[in-house]
Design a protein around this motif. Structure first.
Motif, short mmCIF file in Angstrom:
data_model
loop_
_atom_site.label_atom_id
_atom_site.label_comp_id
_atom_site.label_asym_id
_atom_site.label_seq_id
_atom_site.Cartn_x
_atom_site.Cartn_y
_atom_site.Cartn_z
N LEU A 91 0.83 -1.21 0.00
CA LEU A 91 0.00 0.00 0.00
C LEU A 91 0.86 1.26 0.00
O LEU A 91 0.58 2.23 -0.71
CB LEU A 91 -0.92 0.00 1.22
CG LEU A 91 -2.08 -0.98 1.20
CD1 LEU A 91 -2.74 -1.05 2.57
CD2 LEU A 91 -3.11 -0.56 0.14
N HIS A 92 1.91 1.22 0.80
CA HIS A 92 2.77 2.40 0.96
C HIS A 92 3.41 2.77 -0.38
O HIS A 92 3.43 3.94 -0.78
CB HIS A 92 3.85 2.07 2.00
CG HIS A 92 4.50 3.26 2.61
ND1 HIS A 92 5.35 3.18 3.68
CD2 HIS A 92 4.44 4.58 2.31
CE1 HIS A 92 5.77 4.38 4.01
NE2 HIS A 92 5.23 5.25 3.19
N HIS A 93 3.91 1.77 -1.08
CA HIS A 93 4.59 2.02 -2.34
C HIS A 93 3.60 2.24 -3.50
O HIS A 93 3.65 3.27 -4.18
CB HIS A 93 5.52 0.83 -2.65
CG HIS A 93 6.22 0.94 -3.97
ND1 HIS A 93 5.83 0.22 -5.08
CD2 HIS A 93 7.28 1.69 -4.38
CE1 HIS A 93 6.62 0.51 -6.09
NE2 HIS A 93 7.51 1.40 -5.69
N ASN A 127 11.05 12.07 -0.56
CA ASN A 127 11.23 11.37 0.71
C ASN A 127 11.09 9.86 0.55
O ASN A 127 11.90 9.08 1.07
CB ASN A 127 10.21 11.87 1.73
CG ASN A 127 10.44 13.32 2.12
OD1 ASN A 127 11.53 13.86 1.91
ND2 ASN A 127 9.43 13.96 2.67
N HIS A 128 10.05 9.43 -0.15
CA HIS A 128 9.83 7.99 -0.28
C HIS A 128 10.89 7.35 -1.18
O HIS A 128 11.29 6.21 -0.94
CB HIS A 128 8.42 7.71 -0.79
CG HIS A 128 7.37 7.97 0.25
ND1 HIS A 128 6.79 9.20 0.45
CD2 HIS A 128 6.83 7.14 1.20
CE1 HIS A 128 5.94 9.12 1.46
NE2 HIS A 128 5.94 7.89 1.94
N SER A 129 11.33 8.07 -2.20
CA SER A 129 12.37 7.51 -3.08
C SER A 129 13.64 7.23 -2.30
O SER A 129 14.35 6.25 -2.56
CB SER A 129 12.65 8.48 -4.24
OG SER A 129 11.50 8.65 -5.04
N GLY A 137 4.91 12.91 9.64
CA GLY A 137 6.17 13.53 9.29
C GLY A 137 7.28 12.52 9.21
O GLY A 137 7.04 11.31 9.06
N TRP A 138 8.50 13.02 9.32
CA TRP A 138 9.69 12.20 9.12
C TRP A 138 10.77 12.54 10.15
O TRP A 138 10.92 13.70 10.54
CB TRP A 138 10.29 12.47 7.73
CG TRP A 138 9.45 11.98 6.59
CD1 TRP A 138 8.28 12.51 6.14
CD2 TRP A 138 9.72 10.84 5.76
NE1 TRP A 138 7.81 11.78 5.08
CE2 TRP A 138 8.67 10.75 4.83
CE3 TRP A 138 10.76 9.90 5.71
CZ2 TRP A 138 8.63 9.75 3.85
CZ3 TRP A 138 10.71 8.90 4.75
CH2 TRP A 138 9.65 8.83 3.84
N GLY A 139 11.52 11.52 10.55
CA GLY A 139 12.75 11.73 11.28
C GLY A 139 13.91 11.53 10.32
O GLY A 139 13.85 10.67 9.43
N ILE A 160 13.23 8.31 8.18
CA ILE A 160 12.29 7.37 8.78
C ILE A 160 10.89 7.96 8.69
O ILE A 160 10.59 9.01 9.28
CB ILE A 160 12.67 7.06 10.25
CG1 ILE A 160 14.07 6.44 10.29
CG2 ILE A 160 11.63 6.13 10.87
CD1 ILE A 160 14.53 6.04 11.69
N ASP A 161 10.06 7.28 7.92
CA ASP A 161 8.69 7.73 7.68
C ASP A 161 7.85 7.38 8.91
O ASP A 161 7.72 6.21 9.27
CB ASP A 161 8.16 6.98 6.44
CG ASP A 161 6.80 7.48 5.97
OD1 ASP A 161 6.12 8.18 6.73
OD2 ASP A 161 6.44 7.13 4.83
N VAL A 162 7.30 8.39 9.56
CA VAL A 162 6.45 8.13 10.72
C VAL A 162 4.99 8.54 10.48
O VAL A 162 4.24 8.80 11.40
CB VAL A 162 7.00 8.75 12.02
CG1 VAL A 162 8.28 8.05 12.45
CG2 VAL A 162 7.22 10.24 11.90
N GLU A 186 1.30 7.41 9.77
CA GLU A 186 0.65 6.17 10.20
C GLU A 186 0.57 5.16 9.06
O GLU A 186 0.57 3.95 9.30
CB GLU A 186 -0.74 6.46 10.77
CG GLU A 186 -0.67 7.04 12.18
CD GLU A 186 -2.01 7.07 12.87
OE1 GLU A 186 -3.05 6.96 12.19
OE2 GLU A 186 -2.03 7.23 14.11
N HIS A 187 0.53 5.64 7.81
CA HIS A 187 0.44 4.67 6.70
C HIS A 187 1.69 3.79 6.64
O HIS A 187 1.69 2.75 5.99
CB HIS A 187 0.18 5.38 5.35
CG HIS A 187 1.28 6.25 4.83
ND1 HIS A 187 1.06 7.48 4.22
CD2 HIS A 187 2.63 6.09 4.79
CE1 HIS A 187 2.20 8.01 3.84
NE2 HIS A 187 3.17 7.19 4.17
N ALA A 188 2.76 4.18 7.32
CA ALA A 188 4.01 3.41 7.31
C ALA A 188 4.01 2.27 8.32
O ALA A 188 4.86 1.38 8.25
CB ALA A 188 5.20 4.33 7.58
FE LIG Z 1 4.97 7.30 3.59
#
Ligand SMILES: [Fe+2]
Length: 253
Positions: free
Chosen positions: A49-51, A128-130, A177-179, A213-215, A217-219
Motif C-alpha cells: 500500500l505504501h509504495h 522522501n519515499h524515493s 512527518g519524518w525523522g 524514517i517515515d512516521v 501512520e500509513h508506514a
Molecule cells: Fe509514507
C-alpha cells in the motif's frame, strides 16, 4: 489602462519555455526488493500500500501540479498597440489571473504561488519515499562501518546514543512527518532533524538527507496500530547502512 478586449493582433511577451515542454514526467521507482522482503519488521501489506498507493499518489499529484505550474509560467500578458498613448494591456480567460495582470508582470505569478503548497507536499512526498525505500533492505540492520560510524561517534558520542536521538526525534513528530539523519555540509557534521508532513529535508532545512524514517501512520498502522515506538524499534533491523554510507560519502566530497 486595463481593457477587456480580445485581440488577435496582440503582441505576446513570451518567456523561453521550450524546455518545459520536453520535461520528462516523474514515475514511481521500483522497490529494490519484494513487498514481503522486510518481514517480520514491516509486513507486505504495508509495503504494498505504501509504495503502490501512497507513493504513487505523490508522483501523480506532482506531475499534475507541475503541469499546472508549466501552464502558469506560460501564461503571458498581451499588449495591443493603441498609438501614441502606449500599449494597452488585454485580458482574457487564457491570460494570467487578474492580480498578476494588474501588477503588470509576465507569467501568472499568482497561480504559481498558489501551487507552491501542492508542489512542496507532493514533490516532498516523492523525494522522501524515493530515499526511504533505498534506506531499507532485507539484509539491513546492525551498525554502519568505516567513515560513517566514525562520524556518528564524533557527532553523537556513540552509535547507541545516535539511535536513541533519532528514535526520540521520530517518536516526537506531532501528527505525520519524518525523522532524519542529515549532513550539514557547511559545518561538516551529521545532524538529526524532524520534518512535518512531507516537507523535504534539504528543501526546508538545508541538510542533505542520508537516512529518513517515515512516521506517517500509513508506514506502520496496519502492523503496529498506534504504537509508533514499536515500529521505530523494529525499523532498525532493516536499515540499509550501505546505502546510508554511500549517501554520506557522496555528499561529504
Ligand atoms: Fe509514507
Amino acid at each position: 489602462m486595463l481593457s477587456r478586449a480580445l485581440c488577435g493582433t496582440g503582441r505576446q511577451l513570451a518567456p523561453a519555455l521550450g524546455y518545459l515542454g520536453s520535461r520528462q514526467k516523474h514515475s514511481l521507482p521500483d522497490l529494490p526488493y519484494d513487498y514481503g522482503a522486510l518481514e517480520p519488521h514491516i509486513n507486505a501489506q504495508i509495503m504494498q500500500l505504501h509504495h503502490s498507493k501512497h507513493h504513487a499518489a505523490y508522483v501523480n499529484n506532482l506531475n499534475d501540479t507541475e503541469e499546472k505550474y508549466k501552464e502558469a509560467l506560460a501564461k503571458e500578458m498581451e499588449f495591443h498597440h493603441v498609438g501614441q498613448s502606449g500599449p494597452e494591456l488585454l485580458i482574457s480567460s487564457d491570460l494570467p489571473t487578474l492580480a498578476s495582470q494588474s501588477a503588470g508582470i509576465s507569467g501568472d505569478v499568482t497561480a504559481q504561488i498558489a501551487l507552491q503548497p501542492a508542489l512542496k507536499f507532493n514533490g516532498g512526498g516523492h523525494i522522501n519515499h524515493s530515499i526511504f525505500w533505498t534506506n531499507l533492505s532485507p539484509d539491513g540492520g546492525g551498525e554502519p562501518k568505516g567513515e560513517l560510524l566514525e562520524a556518528i561517534k564524533r557527532d553523537f558520542g556513540s552509535f547507541d546514543k545516535f539511535k536513541e536521538k533519532l528514535t526520540a526525534a521520530s517518536v516526537g513528530v506531532q501528527g505525520s512527518g519524518w525523522g532524519w539523519l542529515g549532513f550539514n555540509k557547511e559545518r561538516g557534521h551529521l545532524q538529526i532533524a524532524a520534518c512535518p508532513n512531507q516537507d523535504p529535508l534539504q528543501g526546508t532545512t538545508g541538510l542533505i538527507p542520508l537516512l529518513g524514517i517515515d512516521v506517517w501512520e500509513h508506514a506502520y498502522y496496519l502492523q503496529y496500530k498506534n504504537v509508533r515506538p514499536d515500529y521505530l524499534k523494529a525499523i532498525w533491523n532493516v536499515i540499509n547502512w550501505e546505502n546510508v554510507t554511500e549517501r554520506y560519502m557522496a555528499c561529504k566530497k
